[in-house]
Write an enzyme that holds these catalytic residues in place. Structure first.
Site, short mmCIF file in Angstrom:
data_model
loop_
_atom_site.label_atom_id
_atom_site.label_comp_id
_atom_site.label_asym_id
_atom_site.label_seq_id
_atom_site.Cartn_x
_atom_site.Cartn_y
_atom_site.Cartn_z
N HIS A 414 -34.31 62.84 11.28
CA HIS A 414 -33.96 63.57 10.06
C HIS A 414 -33.03 62.76 9.15
CE1 HIS A 414 -34.41 67.12 7.78
NE2 HIS A 414 -34.59 67.95 8.80
N ARG A 415 -32.52 61.63 9.63
CA ARG A 415 -31.68 60.79 8.77
C ARG A 415 -32.51 60.01 7.76
NH1 ARG A 415 -28.73 57.42 13.39
NH2 ARG A 415 -30.94 57.29 13.97
#
Length: 443
Positions: A414-415
């Site tokens: 998700h980064r």
């Protein structure tokens, strides 16, 4: 005269620091040729046969099968130029006397820094060495000093003396309680009572009970299994992952594959078609073909797709890498998948075959399951999981029909992107599965 050369465990690449000896391929006394494999070792990446850069007679081996050795530790010594085992093997790891021809470097592992060993000079054995040692006279032992009596024994009643004698009481050790130290019958009886009463033995202090060890078979967490455990644990610690999934109608994809294989030539696998779809999807969504540099606090988007894929073997889960997958067609991908899978099953993958992946394709459908939430193959940013393709009721063109349905799941870091990007990637993959003609627009 032959020179004894020491061959050390070389750096097998990718920063590996140790290897476990699986099987020796030579014994002491064997004649080996230059670049002949002498030992099979297992690293955290793969099983490797290590060739020796020297030719001659093996004079020593270091390490037993099952033992781990660090990179740079001695493996074997070889008497270069010897036709048979020398009578007195030289000590390994010594510096050479004088100059000589430089040893041939170990092919595939960089330069070798071993040097010829210094020949050990053996002194002649003389008669004096084999003669028995001269006897050494023992130091005289002083005689034990007699025990001096405690003092003159005063006049004692014959009955008291007899009582003491019959019971082994030394009257010289008693202090009489009578007039002028006279030993009385009561004194002897008190001494007898003291002799017959055992001294109290302190109760043993019980140690705290140790916790019971867990029962069952214990399997060392090392080698490939240990490397997989460490990588997956690191992935869970460092990567904030999320998973999304979708069901797709794979009927048209399976029909397209059948048509390709009906033409003739090498067979095209379903995995190869999915891999080609993935490379096209990554071209549209490059965020998922990236990695995170924690030290620099940067997302690094990678220019090439080195496609990792999961291969289950007897030695555990292996993840070989197809280099530059974006430049390969389905036929080339099928051939490379087959080649790497065979090497994985036979334990002959090189460390370079297992590193450098940028995106993973995991076909867990071969295990008969529909879905999964894969753990990202650190340091990659995403993994596409593919479940089994089975017949299911499906609404097709407004009518209920039996179609070949597959579940696709995407686990992503998700980064590197948000859910919109991940969803767009997965939807594009599903569209290509349902209608392979969509893929033709990006070929």
């Amino acid at each position: 005269m032959p020179q004894v050369m020491e061959f050390k465990l070389p750096d097998l690449g990718e920063g590996l620091t140790e290897a476990e000896i699986v099987r020796w391929l030579v014994a002491v006394g064997d004649v080996v040729a230059i670049d002949q494999p002498v030992v099979e070792v297992e690293t955290a990446k793969a099983m490797v046969e290590v060739p020796c850069p020297y030719g001659g007679v093996v004079t020593a081996r270091f390490g037993e099968e099952g033992q781990e050795l660090p990179v740079g530790a001695p493996l074997i010594t070889v008497a270069v130029g010897a036709a048979s085992l020398p009578e007195a093997p030289a000590a390994p790891a010594a510096e050479a006397e004088g100059s000589g021809n430089a040893p041939r470097p170990l092919i595939g592992y960089g330069s070798d820094h071993s040097r010829p060993a210094r020949r050990r000079r053996v002194r002649p054995v003389t008669a004096a060495v084999s003669a028995p040692l001269a006897a050494v006279p023992a130091a005289p032992v002083a005689p034990a000093a007699p025990v001096a009596p405690a003092g003159p024994v005063p006049v004692i009643s014959p009955l008291v003396r007899k009582l003491a004698k019959d019971n082994g009481v030394d009257l010289r050790a008693l202090h009489g309680s009578g007039p002028e130290g006279l030993i009385l019958r009561a004194d002897v009886e008190a001494a007898l009572t003291a002799l017959r009463t055992p001294e109290p033995v302190p109760a043993p202090v019980s140690a705290p009970a140790a916790p019971a060890a867990r029962q069952g078979e214990r399997i060392p967490l090392k080698g490939v299994r240990g490397a997989v455990a460490e990588k997956l644990s690191r992935s869970r610690r460092e990567i904030p992952d999320a998973t999304c999934w979708v069901d797709a109608d794979a009927t048209e994809l399976m029909a397209a594959r059948a048509a390709m294989n009906a033409v003739g030539g090498p067979k095209i696998s379903v995995l190869a078609l999915l891999a080609r779809i993935c490379t096209a999807a990554l071209a549209r969504y490059p965020e998922l073909n990236s990695t995170v540099d924690l030290e620099a606090k940067e997302i690094v988007r990678l220019p090439a797709v080195h496609l990792s894929f999961a291969a289950q073997t007897e030695r555990g889960l292996m993840v070989p890498v197809v280099r530059d997958a974006q430049d390969r067609n389905p036929e080339s991908l099928s051939a490379e998948f087959a080649r790497l899978t065979e090497l994985a099953r036979t334990g002959k993958l090189a460390p370079a075959d297992l590193t450098g992946g940028t995106f993973t394709l995991n076909n867990y459908g071969v295990f008969g399951v529909d879905g999964s939430t894969p753990i990202i193959n650190h340091p990659e940013a995403a993994m596409l999981g593919v479940g089994r393709i089975i017949d299911k009721p499906w609404v097709h063109e407004g009518q209920l029909a039996v179609r070949k349905v597959v579940q696709l799941s995407l686990t992503f870091d998700h980064r590197v992107c948000d859910g919109g990007t991940a969803g767009g990637f997965l939807r594009y993959v599903a569209d290509c599965v349902e209608s392979p003609a969509v893929l033709l627009r990006s070929l």
